[in-house]
Write an enzyme that holds these catalytic residues in place. Structure first.
Site, short mmCIF file in Angstrom:
data_model
loop_
_atom_site.label_atom_id
_atom_site.label_comp_id
_atom_site.label_asym_id
_atom_site.label_seq_id
_atom_site.Cartn_x
_atom_site.Cartn_y
_atom_site.Cartn_z
N ARG A 80 0.86 -1.18 0.00
CA ARG A 80 0.00 0.00 0.00
C ARG A 80 0.89 1.23 0.00
NH1 ARG A 80 -2.23 3.12 4.62
NH2 ARG A 80 -4.08 4.20 3.88
N HIS A 124 -2.70 10.87 0.66
CA HIS A 124 -2.24 10.64 2.03
C HIS A 124 -1.65 11.97 2.53
CE1 HIS A 124 -0.91 7.24 4.92
NE2 HIS A 124 -0.61 8.38 5.53
N GLU A 169 -7.40 8.41 5.98
CA GLU A 169 -7.70 9.10 7.24
C GLU A 169 -8.12 10.55 7.04
OE1 GLU A 169 -4.58 8.68 10.12
OE2 GLU A 169 -4.66 6.50 10.10
N ASN A 298 -7.70 1.83 9.73
CA ASN A 298 -6.40 1.97 10.40
C ASN A 298 -6.65 1.99 11.90
OD1 ASN A 298 -5.38 2.31 7.84
ND2 ASN A 298 -4.82 4.46 8.10
N TYR A 300 -4.59 2.09 15.83
CA TYR A 300 -3.40 2.11 16.68
C TYR A 300 -3.73 1.92 18.16
CZ TYR A 300 -0.87 3.32 12.53
OH TYR A 300 -0.33 3.25 11.27
N GLU A 375 -3.69 -0.09 8.07
CA GLU A 375 -2.52 0.28 8.86
C GLU A 375 -2.68 -0.24 10.27
OE1 GLU A 375 -1.42 4.43 9.16
OE2 GLU A 375 -1.77 4.74 7.02
#
Ligand code: FCB
Length: 472
Positions: A80, A124, A169, A298, A300, A375
């Site tokens: 990606r 991005h 995002e 994504n 985290y 991600e």
């Protein structure tokens, strides 16, 4: 689920790594590329750690073949990457630059030659500076420019790229770029946040329409969100309401119009003091609501939110950098609390259950839409040892835990088709510059030498066997 036994991923699961153009390419003023908002932001004193820039970054623009060989050596099935808008269409207007397009065509060809599926993201975060000068994402025209750019890239790469993502995002572009100002372009204007969010949504919808008209019919188109996994700090009504507000701002402001065709009523009510939302024109929500082939997520860490406690100067630790300006427009009083337990080098708490929750949530919200973890990963302060090897057991533990969370989500019915580790390489981590290392491959920023870390070798073994090893 017992953690002692190995657990298998299904055959055909897509194993990848992810990067982004500004974070790795360098060659910032070569072959006709013009500055993006990040080039400008890096040169604004005090915005980026020690004044670091993406001028050289990992020099991937010149070393891409070596990087593709690294991926092939790890046995990865997908890569990606993102396209730098101002490299293929300098200034964001006018004709495409052939050299820019050629770079990405060669990259895609190099991936295909190595048996790696190209997975392209159009945006991005690196808006051409000229478009920001003309108003940036808070103005509608930027969405129209984006659709034109999508056509250029679609026409040039549609024959060789099967997976297409419009935006990465959009929350960060809108809320950190125009609200807290910790990301480029660094503006702190509450109403601009909502306008930017809407025009990013519109850009997505227009780009999907445009891509459908130029791409071969079997190409898959999606978008990548970073939804907040927001947990109330207590079950009180006030704390649950605080979590709801943050969920509306970080997640549903994008996912509701994109996936369901309408902005949430509670979001409009929460932000009524900031904007009357007259920037949403008749028909916009229908344009935003395009059929998609997959959803990228994504993840985290989760957030712990509560209603404001008078007199409590508790942390505003939302993990999105520190600023005097809250990104949470209309809900500035919500407080964020540190979660207990281990943290990464970003200070982000480690909690894989949030990934399971996220995947299960969207699998129920949009049944039948394939999901990808586009991600996931962690920064740690990795250093080569005397022999030059890089041991990163914390990252292996992080990845292991989160891949177990993917399997847990699959066991609950989530149709998760693949996983991209963030990131292939240590790189330019936005406002943190080169101070945070997310790569499974170490990069020495003096020599630009690449060294696969122990986590890369661990990941390669997982890709080879399709089995998540149990705990020792
Ligand atoms: C995400 C970004 C990515 C990287 C990781 C750590 O928000 O999409 O570029 O910075 O965080």
């Amino acid at each position: 689920m017992t953690e002692e036994q190995p657990r298998a991923f299904p055959g055909g699961f897509l194993w990848g790594s992810a990067t982004a153009a500004y974070q790795i390419e360098g060659a910032a003023s070569e072959d006709g590329r013009t500055p993006s908002i990040w080039d400008t932001f890096c040169r604004t004193p005090g915005k980026v750690h020690e004044g670091h820039t993406g001028d050289v970054a990992c020099d991937h623009y010149h070393r891409w073949q070596e990087d593709l060989d690294l991926m092939a050596g790890l046995g990865l099935g997908a890569y990606r990457f993102s396209v730098s808008w101002s490299r293929v269409q300098p200034t964001g207007r006018g004709p495409a630059v052939q050299r820019g397009l050629d770079f990405y065509r060669s990259l895609a060809d190099g991936l295909l030659e190595r048996g790696i599926t190209p997975s392209l993201t159009l945006y991005h975060w690196d808006l051409p500076q000229e478009l920001e000068d003309a108003g940036g994402w808070p103005v509608r025209e930027t969405a129209e420019r984006f659709a034109e750019y999508a056509v250029m890239v679609g026409e040039a790469l549609g024959d060789r790229v099967p997976l297409w993502t419009t935006l990465n995002e959009p929350f960060c572009s809108a809320f950190l770029g125009y609200g807290s100002g910790v990301h480029a372009p660094g503006r702190t204007e509450p109403e601009s946040v909502l306008k930017a969010a809407h025009h990013l949504n519109l850009a997505h919808g227009l780009a999907v329409q445009a891509l459908r008209s130029v791409l071969p019919g079997d190409r898959q188109i999606g978008i990548t969100f970073n939804p907040g996994v927001v947990r109330p700090s207590t079950e009180s009504e006030a704390d649950r309401d605080a979590a709801r507000r943050i969920d509306a701002l970080q997640t549903r402001i994008f996912s509701d119009p994109v996936l369901h065709g309408a902005y949430p009523a509670d979001l409009r009510a929460d932000t009524a003091g900031v904007s009357d939302w007259s920037f949403v024109r008749e028909g916009d929500e229908a344009v935003i609501h395009q059929p998609l082939d997959f959803l990228g997520l994504n993840y985290y860490n989760p957030l712990l939110a509560s209603a404001a406690t008078p007199g409590d100067s508790s942390l505003r630790n939302d993990g999105h950098g520190s600023s005097d300006h809250s990104p949470w427009v209309g809900s500035e009083s919500v407080e964020f609390h540190a979660l207990p337990g281990e943290r990464t080098d970003m200070g982000w708490p480690i909690d894989p259950t949030g990934l399971t929750d996220l995947l299960v949530r969207f699998s129920r919200e949009v049944p039948g839409l394939p999901l990808y973890v586009t991600e996931n990963g962690a920064a740690f302060d990795d250093k080569p040892d005397a022999s030059g090897s890089v041991h990163d057991p914390e990252r292996i533990a992080y990845l292991r835990g989160h891949l177990g969370a993917v399997l847990d989500a699959r066991a609950q019915g989530a149709d998760v088709r693949g996983y991209y580790v963030w990131s292939l390489l240590d790189n330019f981590e936005w406002a943190y510059g080169y101070s945070k290392r997310f790569g499974v491959v170490h990069v020495d920023f003096e020599t630009l030498r690449r060294t696969p870390k122990a986590s890369a070798l661990w990941y390669a073994e997982l890709v080879r066997t399709g089995e998540l090893p149990g705990l020792d």
